[in-house]
Design a protein around this motif. Structure first.
Motif, PDB file in Angstrom:
ATOM      1  N   LEU A  61       0.809  -1.214   0.000  1.00  0.00           N
ATOM      2  CA  LEU A  61       0.000   0.000   0.000  1.00  0.00           C
ATOM      3  C   LEU A  61       0.848   1.273   0.000  1.00  0.00           C
ATOM      4  O   LEU A  61       0.306   2.365  -0.185  1.00  0.00           O
ATOM      5  N   GLY A  62       2.149   1.114   0.202  1.00  0.00           N
ATOM      6  CA  GLY A  62       3.013   2.269   0.359  1.00  0.00           C
ATOM      7  C   GLY A  62       3.461   2.903  -0.939  1.00  0.00           C
ATOM      8  O   GLY A  62       4.643   3.230  -1.108  1.00  0.00           O
ATOM      9  N   ASN A  63       2.517   3.088  -1.868  1.00  0.00           N
ATOM     10  CA  ASN A  63       2.837   3.716  -3.142  1.00  0.00           C
ATOM     11  C   ASN A  63       1.564   4.361  -3.692  1.00  0.00           C
ATOM     12  O   ASN A  63       0.523   3.710  -3.790  1.00  0.00           O
ATOM     13  N   GLY A  64       1.644   5.626  -4.045  1.00  0.00           N
ATOM     14  CA  GLY A  64       0.462   6.341  -4.503  1.00  0.00           C
ATOM     15  C   GLY A  64      -0.147   5.766  -5.769  1.00  0.00           C
ATOM     16  O   GLY A  64      -1.371   5.772  -5.941  1.00  0.00           O
ATOM     17  N   HIS A  65       0.692   5.261  -6.685  1.00  0.00           N
ATOM     18  CA  HIS A  65       0.163   4.670  -7.912  1.00  0.00           C
ATOM     19  C   HIS A  65      -0.660   3.415  -7.602  1.00  0.00           C
ATOM     20  O   HIS A  65      -1.697   3.168  -8.227  1.00  0.00           O
ATOM     21  N   ARG A  66      -0.203   2.647  -6.637  1.00  0.00           N
ATOM     22  CA  ARG A  66      -0.957   1.439  -6.271  1.00  0.00           C
ATOM     23  C   ARG A  66      -2.279   1.792  -5.614  1.00  0.00           C
ATOM     24  O   ARG A  66      -3.291   1.122  -5.828  1.00  0.00           O
ATOM     25  N   LEU A 117      -5.980   0.662  -6.850  1.00  0.00           N
ATOM     26  CA  LEU A 117      -6.986   0.090  -5.955  1.00  0.00           C
ATOM     27  C   LEU A 117      -8.270   0.912  -5.984  1.00  0.00           C
ATOM     28  O   LEU A 117      -9.371   0.349  -5.933  1.00  0.00           O
ATOM     29  N   GLU A 118      -8.148   2.226  -6.069  1.00  0.00           N
ATOM     30  CA  GLU A 118      -9.330   3.080  -6.156  1.00  0.00           C
ATOM     31  C   GLU A 118     -10.147   2.722  -7.393  1.00  0.00           C
ATOM     32  O   GLU A 118     -11.377   2.633  -7.343  1.00  0.00           O
ATOM     33  N   ARG A 119      -9.453   2.503  -8.519  1.00  0.00           N
ATOM     34  CA  ARG A 119     -10.178   2.129  -9.740  1.00  0.00           C
ATOM     35  C   ARG A 119     -10.789   0.741  -9.606  1.00  0.00           C
ATOM     36  O   ARG A 119     -11.943   0.512 -10.024  1.00  0.00           O
ATOM     37  N   LEU A 120     -10.074  -0.215  -9.016  1.00  0.00           N
ATOM     38  CA  LEU A 120     -10.600  -1.572  -8.863  1.00  0.00           C
ATOM     39  C   LEU A 120     -11.754  -1.614  -7.871  1.00  0.00           C
ATOM     40  O   LEU A 120     -12.576  -2.533  -7.915  1.00  0.00           O
ATOM     41  N   ALA A 121     -11.834  -0.633  -6.987  1.00  0.00           N
ATOM     42  CA  ALA A 121     -12.972  -0.564  -6.065  1.00  0.00           C
ATOM     43  C   ALA A 121     -14.268  -0.287  -6.816  1.00  0.00           C
ATOM     44  O   ALA A 121     -15.354  -0.548  -6.294  1.00  0.00           O
ATOM     45  N   GLN A 122     -14.168   0.222  -8.051  1.00  0.00           N
ATOM     46  CA  GLN A 122     -15.364   0.454  -8.867  1.00  0.00           C
ATOM     47  C   GLN A 122     -15.838  -0.840  -9.529  1.00  0.00           C
ATOM     48  O   GLN A 122     -17.021  -0.998  -9.850  1.00  0.00           O
ATOM     49  N   GLY A 123     -14.907  -1.761  -9.754  1.00  0.00           N
ATOM     50  CA  GLY A 123     -15.221  -3.008 -10.442  1.00  0.00           C
ATOM     51  C   GLY A 123     -13.976  -3.526 -11.143  1.00  0.00           C
ATOM     52  O   GLY A 123     -12.979  -2.805 -11.294  1.00  0.00           O
TER      53      GLY A 123
END
Length: 218
Positions: free
Chosen positions: A18-23, A27-33
């Protein structure tokens, strides 16, 4: 003692992933689907190669899984509780890091010059939906909307907004939402619609947080 330390070291793998802003953006995008690596790369502003490398870190930490569909690799969150984990990280950071407060205020710098653009909370939105006084506008891309959305929301991606104004009700307040608290799509939609005379606010969370709270989705 060795086993205990091994447990803590294994737990730390999640923190390292989790220690990377790109990751976090992935994850934010994958939280959509679920999404293909090419879509994830475009959303996060990465090359496909860099996105794949970051996704492998997340996969090794058990945060995402992948399946092959033809020539594409399709990723999804392994556990929806990851959304709650990200929300907790955000809350802790905003409470304890002055830099977070400064950056959030810059992200939505024109939100509250006179209170007109103040975001609507989850509780206020639930009340408005119960009373039928608000209409929901989902400004995410169509593929994200199709993966799940708030009940009876109208999907108009931000770039199509001005061409599809006829889709919007004029007898209720409009509440725009997108991917999460730091997503600027809904913020930009509110500014555009207010300039055109619509009564509109943005939801201060997003689809993933709504779903993680156990609220109804479609």
């Amino acid at each position: 003692m060795t086993i205990r330390q091994d447990l803590l070291d294994t737990l730390a793998q999640v923190g390292k992933a989790l220690g990377n802003g790109h990751r976090l953006a992935l994850l934010e995008r994958l939280a959509q689907g679920e999404a293909a690596v090419e879509t994830l790369a475009e959303t996060a502003g990465l090359t496909v190669g860099n996105a794949s490398a970051h996704l492998q870190h997340l996969r090794r930490a058990g945060l995402v899984t992948a399946r092959r569909a033809g020539k594409q690799m399709i990723y999804r969150l392994t556990d929806q509780r990851t959304v709650t984990l990200l929300s907790l990280m955000r809350d802790v950071a905003e409470t304890n890091l002055a830099e977070m407060e400064r950056l959030v205020s810059r992200l939505f710098a024109d939100d509250n010059p006179d209170g007109a653009l103040e975001a609507i909370s989850r509780g206020e939105l639930l009340s408005g939906l119960r009373h039928g006084s608000v209409a929901l506008l989902d400004v995410r891309p169509e593929d994200e909307f199709e993966s799940g959305h708030l009940p009876d929301a109208i999907n108009i991606p931000l770039e199509q907004l001005e061409a599809m104004l006829d889709e919007l009700p004029k007898d209720r307040e409009i509440v725009a939402y997108c991917r999460g608290p730091y997503c600027v799509l809904s913020h930009e939609a509110v500014k555009k619609l207010r300039a055109l005379g619509y009564q509109v606010r943005r939801f201060d969370e997003g689809f993933p947080e709504w779903k993680a709270a156990g609220l109804p989705v479609q």
